[in-house]
Design a protein around this motif. Structure first.
Motif, short mmCIF file in Angstrom:
data_model
loop_
_atom_site.label_atom_id
_atom_site.label_comp_id
_atom_site.label_asym_id
_atom_site.label_seq_id
_atom_site.Cartn_x
_atom_site.Cartn_y
_atom_site.Cartn_z
N GLU A 45 3.62 10.90 14.31
CA GLU A 45 4.75 11.78 14.00
C GLU A 45 5.89 11.59 15.00
N PRO A 46 7.13 11.73 14.55
CA PRO A 46 7.56 12.16 13.21
C PRO A 46 7.64 11.01 12.20
N GLY A 47 7.33 9.77 12.64
CA GLY A 47 7.48 8.62 11.75
C GLY A 47 6.66 8.73 10.49
N ARG A 48 5.44 9.23 10.60
CA ARG A 48 4.57 9.32 9.42
C ARG A 48 5.19 10.21 8.35
N SER A 49 5.68 11.37 8.75
CA SER A 49 6.28 12.29 7.78
C SER A 49 7.60 11.75 7.23
N LEU A 50 8.40 11.13 8.08
CA LEU A 50 9.67 10.58 7.63
C LEU A 50 9.45 9.42 6.66
N LEU A 51 8.43 8.61 6.91
CA LEU A 51 8.09 7.52 5.98
C LEU A 51 7.70 8.10 4.62
N ALA A 52 6.85 9.12 4.62
CA ALA A 52 6.42 9.73 3.36
C ALA A 52 7.61 10.29 2.59
N ARG A 53 8.55 10.91 3.33
CA ARG A 53 9.74 11.46 2.68
C ARG A 53 10.58 10.34 2.07
N ALA A 54 10.76 9.25 2.81
CA ALA A 54 11.55 8.12 2.31
C ALA A 54 10.92 7.51 1.07
N GLY A 114 8.98 8.97 -1.05
CA GLY A 114 9.16 9.90 -2.16
C GLY A 114 10.55 9.82 -2.76
N LEU A 115 11.56 9.68 -1.91
CA LEU A 115 12.93 9.53 -2.40
C LEU A 115 13.07 8.26 -3.23
N ILE A 116 12.46 7.17 -2.77
CA ILE A 116 12.53 5.91 -3.51
C ILE A 116 11.84 6.05 -4.86
N ARG A 138 0.84 -1.20 0.00
CA ARG A 138 0.00 0.00 0.00
C ARG A 138 0.88 1.25 0.00
N TRP A 139 1.96 1.20 0.75
CA TRP A 139 2.88 2.35 0.75
C TRP A 139 3.37 2.65 -0.66
N PHE A 140 3.82 1.63 -1.36
CA PHE A 140 4.40 1.86 -2.68
C PHE A 140 3.34 2.21 -3.72
N GLU A 141 2.15 1.68 -3.57
CA GLU A 141 1.09 2.06 -4.51
C GLU A 141 0.74 3.53 -4.34
N ALA A 142 0.67 3.99 -3.09
CA ALA A 142 0.33 5.40 -2.84
C ALA A 142 1.46 6.33 -3.28
N ALA A 143 2.71 5.92 -3.04
CA ALA A 143 3.84 6.81 -3.32
C ALA A 143 4.31 6.77 -4.76
N ALA A 144 4.20 5.60 -5.40
CA ALA A 144 4.80 5.44 -6.73
C ALA A 144 3.81 4.96 -7.78
#
Length: 218
Positions: A180-189, A191-193, A65-71
């Motif tokens: 937080e801050p895990g939620r924002s840091l996960l989103a940033r990571a 996005g970088l991927i 789900r993370w990768f579907e939402a981000a990429a």
């Protein structure tokens, strides 16, 4: 031998491994995909062995789900385009206090030959360690996740230079990635991927492919 054949040979050796008496088989690994992106998990859970693939249960659903939402990539596309490995390939069993036991240092050391072989064959340009155990094995980092999640690090691992972008473990028992801050840091990571050139290259042309992502030799 070409990289896919070399991976197939390595998988045969891995499937036959009985080096860790406390580990519960079968050995779990993905198919011999040739790609510049390597994901490194901790170890399979109790369900993955019956499905015959990594991240096949609840933690995997969250990860995909993370990768579907981000990429914008589905689970099937991700499995076709990213080589999914781990620091241990058999289920370690349950811990005394509940939950899955973490593989010990000796078990990870015995399994390291296979992981080193995969890195040598794939020559990945992007490595994604998932969870504290994998992060420690890849980066040598034993501190808080906030010190490594959300940034890209240049590393040399098993003789290969690559970027490492860490993710927290997607376990349902963990709240780190939901507050937080895990939620924002996960989103940033994530996005970088999603923007990393190796990740973009791994998924290039998947819409036109009839058999998943195109094979990309290192």
């Amino acid at each position: 031998m070409d990289p896919r054949t070399r991976l197939t040979v390595l998988h045969r050796r891995l499937d036959a491994c009985k080096a860790c008496p406390a580990m519960i088989g079968p050995v779990v690994h993905g198919p011999p995909i040739v790609t510049p992106v390597l994901l490194v998990g901790q170890a399979p859970g109790p369900r993955e062995g019956s499905f015959g693939r990594p991240f096949a249960w609840t933690a995997g659903k969250t990860l995909f789900r993370w990768f579907e939402a981000a990429a914008g990539v589905s689970e099937a596309e991700f499995r076709d385009c990213v080589y999914m490995s781990a620091v241990a390939r058999c289920f370690p069993g349950k811990a005394n206090g509940g939950g899955d036991r973490k593989p010990d240092q000796d078990e990870m050391a015995r399994c390291r030959q296979f992981l080193a072989g995969e890195v040598d064959i794939l020559q990945p340009r992007l490595i994604i360690p998932v969870g504290g155990v994998a992060i420690e094995q890849v980066l040598g980092h034993k501190g808080p996740l906030v010190e490594v999640i959300g940034e890209a690090r240049q590393i040399r691992w098993h003789g290969v230079d690559a970027d490492a972008i860490c993710l927290p473990h997607p376990s349902g028992a963990s709240t780190w990635h939901r507050v937080e801050p895990g939620r924002s840091l996960l989103a940033r990571a994530l996005g970088l991927i999603a923007r990393h050139p190796a990740f973009v290259a791994a998924f290039a042309g998947r819409e036109a492919s009839q058999t998943g992502c195109p094979e990309r030799h290192p």
